[in-house]
Design a protein around this motif. Structure first.
Motif, PDB file in Angstrom:
ATOM      1  N   PRO A  25      27.260  69.324  -6.150  1.00  0.00           N
ATOM      2  CA  PRO A  25      27.359  68.779  -4.793  1.00  0.00           C
ATOM      3  C   PRO A  25      26.603  67.467  -4.663  1.00  0.00           C
ATOM      4  O   PRO A  25      25.632  67.217  -5.386  1.00  0.00           O
ATOM      5  N   GLY A  26      27.041  66.659  -3.708  1.00  0.00           N
ATOM      6  CA  GLY A  26      26.365  65.381  -3.496  1.00  0.00           C
ATOM      7  C   GLY A  26      27.082  64.519  -2.485  1.00  0.00           C
ATOM      8  O   GLY A  26      28.028  64.953  -1.812  1.00  0.00           O
ATOM      9  N   VAL A  27      26.625  63.282  -2.393  1.00  0.00           N
ATOM     10  CA  VAL A  27      27.149  62.308  -1.438  1.00  0.00           C
ATOM     11  C   VAL A  27      27.540  61.055  -2.205  1.00  0.00           C
ATOM     12  O   VAL A  27      26.843  60.644  -3.140  1.00  0.00           O
ATOM     13  N   TYR A  28      28.644  60.435  -1.827  1.00  0.00           N
ATOM     14  CA  TYR A  28      29.093  59.202  -2.473  1.00  0.00           C
ATOM     15  C   TYR A  28      29.308  58.124  -1.419  1.00  0.00           C
ATOM     16  O   TYR A  28      29.623  58.393  -0.263  1.00  0.00           O
ATOM     17  N   ARG A  29      29.114  56.859  -1.861  1.00  0.00           N
ATOM     18  CA  ARG A  29      29.358  55.705  -1.016  1.00  0.00           C
ATOM     19  C   ARG A  29      30.370  54.791  -1.701  1.00  0.00           C
ATOM     20  O   ARG A  29      30.212  54.467  -2.883  1.00  0.00           O
ATOM     21  N   MET A  30      31.374  54.352  -0.980  1.00  0.00           N
ATOM     22  CA  MET A  30      32.377  53.420  -1.492  1.00  0.00           C
ATOM     23  C   MET A  30      32.097  52.054  -0.882  1.00  0.00           C
ATOM     24  O   MET A  30      31.946  51.940   0.343  1.00  0.00           O
ATOM     25  N   MET A  31      32.035  50.999  -1.726  1.00  0.00           N
ATOM     26  CA  MET A  31      31.618  49.672  -1.274  1.00  0.00           C
ATOM     27  C   MET A  31      32.641  48.625  -1.695  1.00  0.00           C
ATOM     28  O   MET A  31      33.346  48.789  -2.699  1.00  0.00           O
ATOM     29  N   ASN A  32      32.718  47.532  -0.924  1.00  0.00           N
ATOM     30  CA  ASN A  32      33.643  46.451  -1.264  1.00  0.00           C
ATOM     31  C   ASN A  32      32.922  45.352  -2.035  1.00  0.00           C
ATOM     32  O   ASN A  32      31.719  45.469  -2.353  1.00  0.00           O
ATOM     33  N   ALA A  33      33.623  44.239  -2.317  1.00  0.00           N
ATOM     34  CA  ALA A  33      33.070  43.166  -3.139  1.00  0.00           C
ATOM     35  C   ALA A  33      31.875  42.486  -2.476  1.00  0.00           C
ATOM     36  O   ALA A  33      31.001  41.943  -3.156  1.00  0.00           O
ATOM     37  N   ALA A  34      31.827  42.524  -1.142  1.00  0.00           N
ATOM     38  CA  ALA A  34      30.710  41.892  -0.425  1.00  0.00           C
ATOM     39  C   ALA A  34      29.497  42.804  -0.329  1.00  0.00           C
ATOM     40  O   ALA A  34      28.466  42.401   0.222  1.00  0.00           O
ATOM     41  N   GLY A  35      29.594  44.016  -0.833  1.00  0.00           N
ATOM     42  CA  GLY A  35      28.481  44.950  -0.767  1.00  0.00           C
ATOM     43  C   GLY A  35      28.443  45.784   0.498  1.00  0.00           C
ATOM     44  O   GLY A  35      27.495  46.538   0.718  1.00  0.00           O
ATOM     45  N   ASP A  36      29.470  45.656   1.344  1.00  0.00           N
ATOM     46  CA  ASP A  36      29.527  46.449   2.575  1.00  0.00           C
ATOM     47  C   ASP A  36      29.963  47.880   2.249  1.00  0.00           C
ATOM     48  O   ASP A  36      30.875  48.087   1.441  1.00  0.00           O
ATOM     49  N   VAL A  37      29.322  48.833   2.891  1.00  0.00           N
ATOM     50  CA  VAL A  37      29.703  50.232   2.687  1.00  0.00           C
ATOM     51  C   VAL A  37      30.970  50.516   3.480  1.00  0.00           C
ATOM     52  O   VAL A  37      31.015  50.341   4.697  1.00  0.00           O
ATOM     53  N   LEU A  38      32.021  50.937   2.780  1.00  0.00           N
ATOM     54  CA  LEU A  38      33.298  51.233   3.415  1.00  0.00           C
ATOM     55  C   LEU A  38      33.360  52.667   3.924  1.00  0.00           C
ATOM     56  O   LEU A  38      33.923  52.938   4.985  1.00  0.00           O
ATOM     57  N   TYR A  39      32.794  53.587   3.140  1.00  0.00           N
ATOM     58  CA  TYR A  39      32.941  55.001   3.480  1.00  0.00           C
ATOM     59  C   TYR A  39      31.812  55.792   2.840  1.00  0.00           C
ATOM     60  O   TYR A  39      31.374  55.503   1.728  1.00  0.00           O
ATOM     61  N   VAL A  40      31.329  56.789   3.572  1.00  0.00           N
ATOM     62  CA  VAL A  40      30.351  57.743   3.046  1.00  0.00           C
ATOM     63  C   VAL A  40      30.978  59.122   3.125  1.00  0.00           C
ATOM     64  O   VAL A  40      31.504  59.519   4.176  1.00  0.00           O
ATOM     65  N   GLY A  41      30.959  59.851   2.021  1.00  0.00           N
ATOM     66  CA  GLY A  41      31.550  61.179   2.002  1.00  0.00           C
ATOM     67  C   GLY A  41      30.660  62.181   1.291  1.00  0.00           C
ATOM     68  O   GLY A  41      29.759  61.803   0.529  1.00  0.00           O
TER      69      GLY A  41
END
Length: 676
Positions: A25-41
């Protein structure tokens, strides 16, 4: 010389992480090229969850867009899925990713604090960390709700609200003592024992033991009165009145549970309103609306589940949480919230009884709040669209235009709409007209007078267009000639004045209740008695300010007489019935309130009734009847009789109006239920 390879992106980049991801189990962060966090799941298994993003063609447009923008991912493993949920809620609230549900939060709700660090405890409003020794009661939905409750508690229990420094420096009673909102312990107008009795009574009242406190005070008042100590009896009477005011102003107070938070969510047009209600000690301590930002395609249950997780990120949840949707991760969320609460937390979807009734009212509140929000946004958008923005000789139409230092923009704002209603060519069904007045048969859907949501296209605009601008001088420019009104979706007879004399005469007749008014209505079920009188006090609902309701105290007296004309369906349990209502007092709207109070709301009433699914009919006629009733688009109410004394002719005029086509069709379809 070979060119450097372009960095991986999208599904390929996500797939590259799979080799090293654990099945934990855990948490993941998806980020774009600018370093902005797109999604946390969150995930029960990071490896399995992330691998689903690497599959091509298996996602909706929203997820596909998010995957395409992803250039990097960050991972945190946790000890359990519950810990992952708590961390996910914390990160979403802090980072506010574009593809998650997020909302603006003001961090804390106010409480009432009864301090215990002073011989004479102080009653005050408190917001923030609970570091002061004492008993906390809350949360309350707003500072206004706390202030109103505090003011009334002072009248009921006479506890001090001043600071310790003011308390120590007083040499004579302050104004609060003079207006009977404090017992003045600062100057020994009450001893320590007597003050502590007041403190205990206040604490018991706030903990929900209000009836016991009131019974005790009533006994003391009776005892003082019997002893001819009328001054003491009067003081106790005033305290009892204050307690009753607190309970009546709190609206619906539940009897089947003492402590709960209720979440009612309504979605429309890609927007969502979540109304949060707080119930503590068996009392309603207010509500607050939230408008979370989320993808329009996200199911409402998922929006609500994510919202609740973030809502309790920095708050302690109660033992019971009621939701309007069946949350997909209800068990996991309850387990996570139990960790925050330090005890068991139940998340329930009310199905019937009092909890369902309260939820239905909260959902109505959410629906109307969202409607107001969308109307405001629409009005602002229309205003902005009417503004011409120019840069030099060029008109700027692109809202994403990049502003540069030194740019000078010219704004041309469109003229505002006239405040005085304008005449419009709107067809009217005129039943009678002379130099003094006009009687019309109002169709359903026509608003009587202009308001914020209906600035034109109203009956007032039609009357000015039909009778001329002289109407504007009759009874005021906002509602010229209007002496009574029907709700927008109520059809039937209305009278409007064309002279000041007629206006005064008709208004007096309405005030004296000498106007004859009769209505036909189709209601769900059938009243137990074939005729009767409903007499009550009616006022604005403290639970939902857009609705009127029957009140125990306050409000205005309203009397409605009813008679059952026809019943549709089985005799022992009719599906619906046609009734006649006559008003002795009040306005037409009271019919909707009274019949709902009787347990038989109008068919099609969007405000006081419930949406109902059509039952399956045994015959085509039954099916048609059930469908006609459940899909009727407005409240089934028609004003078919109007009688009054003519202001100049001094004779009684009486008019009748046939049923409009939709009402007649409804009754005709329902009569199929009585066919053999």
């Amino acid at each position: 010389m070979s060119s450097p390879e372009a960095p991986l992106k999208g599904a390929e980049r996500i797939a590259a992480y799979l080799k090293t991801l654990p099945d934990a189990p855990g948490v993941y962060r998806m980020m774009n090229a600018a370093g902005d966090v797109l999604y946390v799941g969150k995930a029960k298994s990071l490896k399995k969850r992330v691998s689903s993003y690497a599959l091509r063609g298996a996602h909706n447009e929203r997820i596909s867009r998010m995957i395409a923008e992803t250039t990097e991912m960050l991972f945190v493993t946790t000890a359990s899925e519950t810990d992952a949920l708590l961390l996910e809620s914390n990160l979403i609230k802090r980072l506010k990713p574009r593809y998650n549900v997020s909302y603006r939060d003001d961090k804390s709700f106010p409480n009432i604090l009864l301090r215990e660090d002073h011989p004479f405890p102080q009653l005050l409003k408190h917001r923030g960390a609970k570091t002061i020794k004492g008993v906390y009661f809350g949360p309350f939905a707003s500072a206004g709700a706390v202030n109103r409750t505090l003011n009334t508690l002072q009248r009921a229990f006479l506890l001090r609200s001043c600071s310790d420094s003011v308390f120590e420096s007083r040499t004579r009673p302050c104004l609060l003592f003079q207006i009977k909102r404090c017992s003045a312990p600062c100057v020994n107008r009450i001893d320590l024992g007597g003050y502590h009795e007041l403190v205990e009574e206040a604490e018991s009242f706030l903990k929900g033991k209000s009836q016991a406190v009131q019974d005790e005070l009533k006994a003391e008042m009776t005892k003082a009165s019997d002893a001819m100590d009328f001054e003491a009896a009067a003081k106790l009477r005033d305290r009892l009145k204050a307690m009753s005011h607190i309970q009546s102003s709190q609206g619906v107070n539940p009897s089947t549970f003492e402590e709960a938070d209720l979440f009612a969510a309504h979605a429309e047009g890609g927007h969502t309103c979540i109304q949060v209600f707080f119930f503590r000690a068996g009392q309603n301590w207010g509500n607050r609306p939230y408008f979370p930002r989320h993808d329009p395609d996200l199911p409402l249950a998922e929006v609500l589940e994510s919202f609740i997780g973030q809502f309790y990120d920095e708050r302690t949840p109660p033992g019971l949480i009621l939701t309007s949707e069946d949350l997909p991760g209800r068990a996991l969320l309850a387990e996570a919230l139990a960790i925050r609460a330090g005890g068991k937390v139940d998340i329930a979807l009310p199905q019937r009884g009092e909890k369902r009734d309260i939820m239905d009212r909260a959902l109505t509140n959410a629906r109307e709040q969202l409607g107001r929000r969308m109307a405001e946004n629409s009005a602002q958008t229309q205003l902005l669209e009417g503004v011409a923005v120019s840069l030099g000789e060029r008109t700027i139409k692109d809202a994403n235009h990049r502003v540069k230092p030194g740019d000078a923009f010219a704004l041309v704002v469109p003229p505002t709409a006239p405040a005085i209603p304008q005449g419009e060519d709107i067809p009217l069904t005129v039943i009678h007209e002379d130099k003094d007045l006009i009687v019309i048969d109002k169709p359903a859907g026509l608003v009587v007078h202009p308001a914020a949501g209906n600035p034109d296209g109203t009956l007032v605009n039609a009357l000015i267009g039909h009778c001329g601008e002289d109407m504007l001088s009759i009874g005021g420019e906002a509602r010229p000639g209007i002496v009574h009104r029907l709700d927008k979706d109520t059809s039937g007879l209305m009278v409007a004045a064309k002279t000041e004399r007629a206006m005064a005469s008709l208004a007096k007749q309405f005030a004296n209740h000498t106007i004859e008014r009769a209505y036909n209505a189709v209601v769900w079920g059938a009243p137990r008695d074939s005729s009767g009188v409903i007499e009550s006090q009616i006022g604005r609902s403290p639970f939902d300010r857009k609705r009127m309701t029957v009140l125990r105290t306050g409000g205005k007296r309203a009397v409605t007489r009813y008679k059952v004309l026809e019943k549709f369906g089985p005799v022992e349990r009719p599906f619906a019935s046609l009734i006649e209502c006559r008003l002795e007092t009040g306005r037409t709207h009271q019919i909707r309130v009274h019949l709902t109070h009787l347990g038989h709301p109008l068919v099609g009433d969007p405000q006081y009734g419930r949406s109902r699914a059509a039952p399956r009919g045994k015959t085509p006629g039954e099916t048609a009847a059930f469908t006609a009733a459940t899909e009727f688009p407005r409240q089934a109410l028609h004003a078919f009789v109007l009688g009054f004394q003519h202001p100049s002719l001094h004779k009684t005029l009486r008019f009748e109006s046939p049923w409009p086509a939709d009402f007649a069709a409804l009754v005709g379809a329902l009569r199929n239920l009585n066919s053999p």
